[in-house]
Design a protein around this motif. Structure first.
Motif, mmCIF file in Angstrom:
data_model
loop_
_atom_site.group_PDB
_atom_site.id
_atom_site.type_symbol
_atom_site.label_atom_id
_atom_site.label_comp_id
_atom_site.label_asym_id
_atom_site.label_seq_id
_atom_site.Cartn_x
_atom_site.Cartn_y
_atom_site.Cartn_z
ATOM 1 N N SER A 88 -0.937 4.719 0.828
ATOM 2 C CA SER A 88 -1.952 5.012 1.489
ATOM 3 C C SER A 88 -1.589 6.115 2.549
ATOM 4 N N ASP A 103 -7.030 2.085 -9.199
ATOM 5 C CA ASP A 103 -6.458 3.055 -10.039
ATOM 6 C C ASP A 103 -4.887 3.133 -9.856
ATOM 7 N N GLU A 104 -4.584 2.819 -8.841
ATOM 8 C CA GLU A 104 -2.895 2.660 -8.526
ATOM 9 C C GLU A 104 -2.510 1.449 -9.081
ATOM 10 N N GLU A 163 1.065 -1.279 -0.035
ATOM 11 C CA GLU A 163 -0.091 0.047 -0.071
ATOM 12 C C GLU A 163 0.820 1.299 -0.073
ATOM 13 N N GLU A 213 -3.804 13.435 -1.942
ATOM 14 C CA GLU A 213 -4.217 13.027 -3.550
ATOM 15 C C GLU A 213 -3.338 13.546 -4.376
ATOM 16 N N THR A 237 -2.369 -3.600 -3.182
ATOM 17 C CA THR A 237 -3.085 -2.562 -2.894
ATOM 18 C C THR A 237 -4.625 -2.685 -2.772
ATOM 19 N N HIS A 238 -5.505 -1.883 -2.353
ATOM 20 C CA HIS A 238 -6.858 -2.031 -2.527
ATOM 21 C C HIS A 238 -7.457 -1.078 -3.461
ATOM 22 N N ASN A 239 -6.472 -0.324 -3.984
ATOM 23 C CA ASN A 239 -6.825 0.733 -4.946
ATOM 24 C C ASN A 239 -6.750 0.277 -6.419
#
Length: 345
Positions: free
Chosen positions: A162, A195-196, A159, A166, A191-193
């Protein structure tokens, strides 16, 4: 670089049960919080010991429960970027970087590789500052420089954005992608994102409750998730249970719509999805059209989010860029058959 992993570890509420192999590049592990992502990295790094299994890096056995092999973390040649960067607060940036090779202060200031990394990561003017005098983004770059100076065989990113706001996150996406590309791309990032992971990785592994829900080329899995948890984790907002009506037709119960599909509907399809930006204003004769009745709408910096009522109990989300939004909303919208995602359990 080849990382081969087959491990099991009992966690709270489920068992982490993973088997995969990667031959280099940038592999992203995407999953919800608590799915076992960080535990996977910690197992590779030697911070956590699996209950059983085997981990090999470039043919070297890092862990083998059957042979009682568990190589200490400092001997694994694995670079681990922690979420909090784990810098020593009483040491300057350059001395933190030098820890990657256990260099003395004088050696660190003569070391050509450290000078190269300071320049590459835009840290030259910050070399003698302490972590408390650095921004979050600067601290992350120091931590990355320390990892790179240690000359690891693989970099693990847990992560990595995190803790950043932004604005910094967007800047560092590009910087990190460039840096890792120059370094050699032997990277495993969790990651849980979505977009990343989309920006930084070329291969994707999706975890769902400790097990692999899907694995393969990243863009292919976003385009064709194939399974319900993969569609959700890759950001599909519109999902409905379905009943198969014909080879190329389903009934979407949540939206009260009969939908024509571009792909044949297999017997194990349980749901249909469509990404919010794939809805279209309907022209005459378009299939899968329904009246555009706005239930709610919101405006972001660059797009509108419009929630449209359907004949069924659930609405459909429509995302449209500001420059593409007509002055008057269309009378009806269409779900293009080629954009429908047919999903297994």
């Amino acid at each position: 670089m080849t990382l081969a992993l087959a491990i099991k570890k009992r966690l709270k509420g489920f068992e982490l049960d993973l088997t995969f192999e990667t031959g280099g590049g940038r592999l992203g592990i995407l999953g919800a919080s608590g799915s076992g992502k960080s535990m996977t990295l910690k197992s590779v790094a030697g911070i956590v010991t699996p209950d059983r299994g085997r981990i090999l890096l470039n043919g070297r056995v890092l862990f083998d429960s059957s042979a009682s092999v568990d190589v200490p973390p400092q001997q694994r040649r694995v670079g681990y970027l922690f979420q909090n960067y784990a810098l020593f607060p009483h040491m300057t940036a350059i001395d933190n970087i030098a820890c990657g090779r256990n260099l003395a202060k004088a050696e660190a200031r003569r070391d050509p590789r450290i000078r190269e990394l300071l320049g590459l990561l835009r840290l030259t003017e910050l070399a003698e500052r302490y972590p408390g005098q650095l921004s979050g983004g600067q601290q992350q770059r120091v931590a990355l420089a320390r990892i790179l100076r240690s000359e690891p065989e693989i970099i693990l990113l847990d992560e990595p954005f995190s803790a950043l706001d932004e604005y910094l996150r967007e800047q560092l996406h590009f910087q990190l992608a460039e840096l890792l590309s120059n370094w050699g791309d032997n990277v495993l990032m969790v990651t849980h994102n979505r977009d990343e992971v989309y920006k930084l990785c070329d291969q994707l592994l999706v975890l769902d409750k400790g097990r692999i829900a899907a694995a393969g080329p990243l863009k292919q899995l976003f385009a064709e998730p194939g399974r319900l948890p993969v569609a959700r984790l890759t950001g599909c907002k519109n999902i409905s249970p379905v009943k198969r009506l014909a080879a190329y037709e389903v009934e979407a119960a949540a939206w009260g719509l009969r939908l024509r599909t571009a792909a044949p509907v297999a017997g194990d399809i349980v749901a249909v999805g469509i990404r919010a930006h794939d809805l279209r204003p309907a022209a005459a004769g378009d299939p899968n059209a329904f009246p555009c009745q706005v239930a709610d709408r919101g405006e972001g910096p660059f797009e509108h989010n419009i929630i449209c009522r359907t004949p069924g109990p659930d609405p459909l989300w429509w995302k449209v860029a500001k420059e593409n939004l007509p002055g008057t909303l269309p009378a009806s919208l269409s779900l293009p058959p080629e954009k429908l995602l047919l999903l297994r359990e």
